[in-house]
Design a protein around this motif. Structure first.
Motif, mmCIF file in Angstrom:
data_model
loop_
_atom_site.group_PDB
_atom_site.id
_atom_site.type_symbol
_atom_site.label_atom_id
_atom_site.label_comp_id
_atom_site.label_asym_id
_atom_site.label_seq_id
_atom_site.Cartn_x
_atom_site.Cartn_y
_atom_site.Cartn_z
ATOM 1 N N ASP A 163 0.846 -1.191 0.000
ATOM 2 C CA ASP A 163 0.000 0.000 0.000
ATOM 3 C C ASP A 163 0.885 1.246 0.000
ATOM 4 O O ASP A 163 1.585 1.500 0.987
ATOM 5 C CB ASP A 163 -0.907 0.021 1.233
ATOM 6 C CG ASP A 163 -1.818 -1.197 1.280
ATOM 7 O OD1 ASP A 163 -2.347 -1.561 0.220
ATOM 8 O OD2 ASP A 163 -1.992 -1.768 2.366
ATOM 9 N N ALA A 165 2.045 4.937 0.536
ATOM 10 C CA ALA A 165 1.669 6.056 1.403
ATOM 11 C C ALA A 165 2.681 7.175 1.197
ATOM 12 O O ALA A 165 3.869 6.924 1.004
ATOM 13 C CB ALA A 165 1.649 5.628 2.867
ATOM 14 N N PHE A 199 -2.275 7.706 3.113
ATOM 15 C CA PHE A 199 -2.298 6.739 2.027
ATOM 16 C C PHE A 199 -2.717 7.384 0.712
ATOM 17 O O PHE A 199 -3.516 8.335 0.685
ATOM 18 C CB PHE A 199 -3.245 5.580 2.354
ATOM 19 C CG PHE A 199 -2.680 4.637 3.381
ATOM 20 C CD1 PHE A 199 -1.682 3.741 3.041
ATOM 21 C CD2 PHE A 199 -3.134 4.662 4.684
ATOM 22 C CE1 PHE A 199 -1.149 2.876 3.975
ATOM 23 C CE2 PHE A 199 -2.611 3.802 5.645
ATOM 24 C CZ PHE A 199 -1.614 2.902 5.277
ATOM 25 N N SER A 238 3.104 -1.368 4.019
ATOM 26 C CA SER A 238 3.174 -0.058 3.364
ATOM 27 C C SER A 238 4.529 0.182 2.704
ATOM 28 O O SER A 238 5.538 -0.408 3.092
ATOM 29 C CB SER A 238 2.921 1.068 4.374
ATOM 30 O OG SER A 238 1.628 0.977 4.918
#
Length: 298
Positions: A163, A165, A199, A238
């Protein structure tokens, strides 16, 4: 400056190695020259602040992390053990299960990066046991870097996710002395402040995400955005992409649903050890790097 924590494992990530250990259904992992890192409920095994690993383990690994010289580096997630079993195993080896972030800054950089990588992969396996398309169970493949749906009518392959960010140091250079904008989450230790972060949303560029997150959290408009560095942060999954952003406005309006507080710090304040030791984020974070880099540049 020193490399960012968790960013340089030194491992060779060879797809041919992964295919050779496909699904860990054969005995290749039993005879490989290897190093095993163990995980339980997202925690690693430590003794005296140092990571504990093994040359062999009589259970199929969760994932092949890569190769260092001729040594295959495996990660094994033991989260299916109950607490009593996990505790007994740790005590047997004079160790404890602990979050990597507790001891990470004291480890060799390549080892810390390897442990973080394994933690992220273990997390992904735990949460991808079923197909997100049809709901059927999935099976590990390609050394743990793919999970395939077992439904022959579906067969969807699932790959580890990251993910993205953005994390940014917002600066203001319009006044008599340069300033940096830091914010605070209520859950942090007293006094700690850090850079803003958030994010990336679907259909959004990294630069757009920087401007949106700053506006949402503190009501400050941002102009120029410049990339500085990135850091894997598999806690749990992340990739932190670091920027420096130039403020167009300076009035702060905090959104209490996002952060607890925010304020401008002058260059002199952040160079003052009495202030910096209480304000600075954790030493293994890219947030700390963004601040220290700005202080060095200024």
């Amino acid at each position: 400056m020193k490399p960012l924590f968790y960013s340089h494992s030194g491992l060779i990530r060879d797809p041919l190695d992964r295919k050779a250990f496909d699904g860990f259904s054969g005995d290749g992992w039993r005879t490989a020259r290897a190093r095993w890192h163990l995980y339980w409920q997202g925690k690693s095994l430590f003794a005296g602040g140092q990571a504990v690993s093994f040359d062999q383990f009589d259970r199929a690994p969760t994932v092949l992390l890569g190769r260092h010289d001729s040594v295959q580096i495996f990660a094994l997630d033991l989260t299916d053990w109950d607490e009593a079993q996990a505790t007994a195993f740790a005590e047997q080896h004079g160790a404890e299960w602990a979050d990597l972030r507790r001891y990470g800054p004291g480890l060799a950089e390549d080892l810390a990066a390897t442990l973080a990588y394994g933690r992220g992969m273990a997390y992904w396996h735990q949460r991808t046991r079923f197909c997100g398309v049809c709901g059927a169970p999935t099976l590990s493949a390609e050394g743990g870097h793919v999970r395939r749906c077992t439904n022959p009518e579906c067969g969807t392959p699932h790959f580890p996710r990251t993910d993205p960010a953005v994390i940014m140091l917002v600066i203001d250079e319009t006044g008599p002395e340069p300033r940096a904008l830091l914010g605070r989450q209520a859950m942090w230790q007293p006094g700690m402040m850090s850079t803003l972060a958030g994010f990336v949303e679907p259909g959004e560029s990294l630069e757009e995400a920087v401007r949106r997150e700053v506006w949402e959290e503190v009501g400050v408009r941002v102009g120029a955005v410049s990339y500085r560095a990135s850091q894997p942060w598999p806690f749990p999954s992340s990739l932190m992409v670091g920027f420096r952003a130039e403020a167009l406005t300076t009035e702060i309006t905090v959104d209490p649903t996002e952060i607890e507080s925010a304020r401008w710090f002058t260059l002199s304040e952040l160079r003052d050890p009495a202030i910096a030791q209480h304000v600075a984020p954790r030493p293994d974070s890219i947030a700390r790097r963004l601040i220290e880099e700005w202080l060095a540049d200024a």
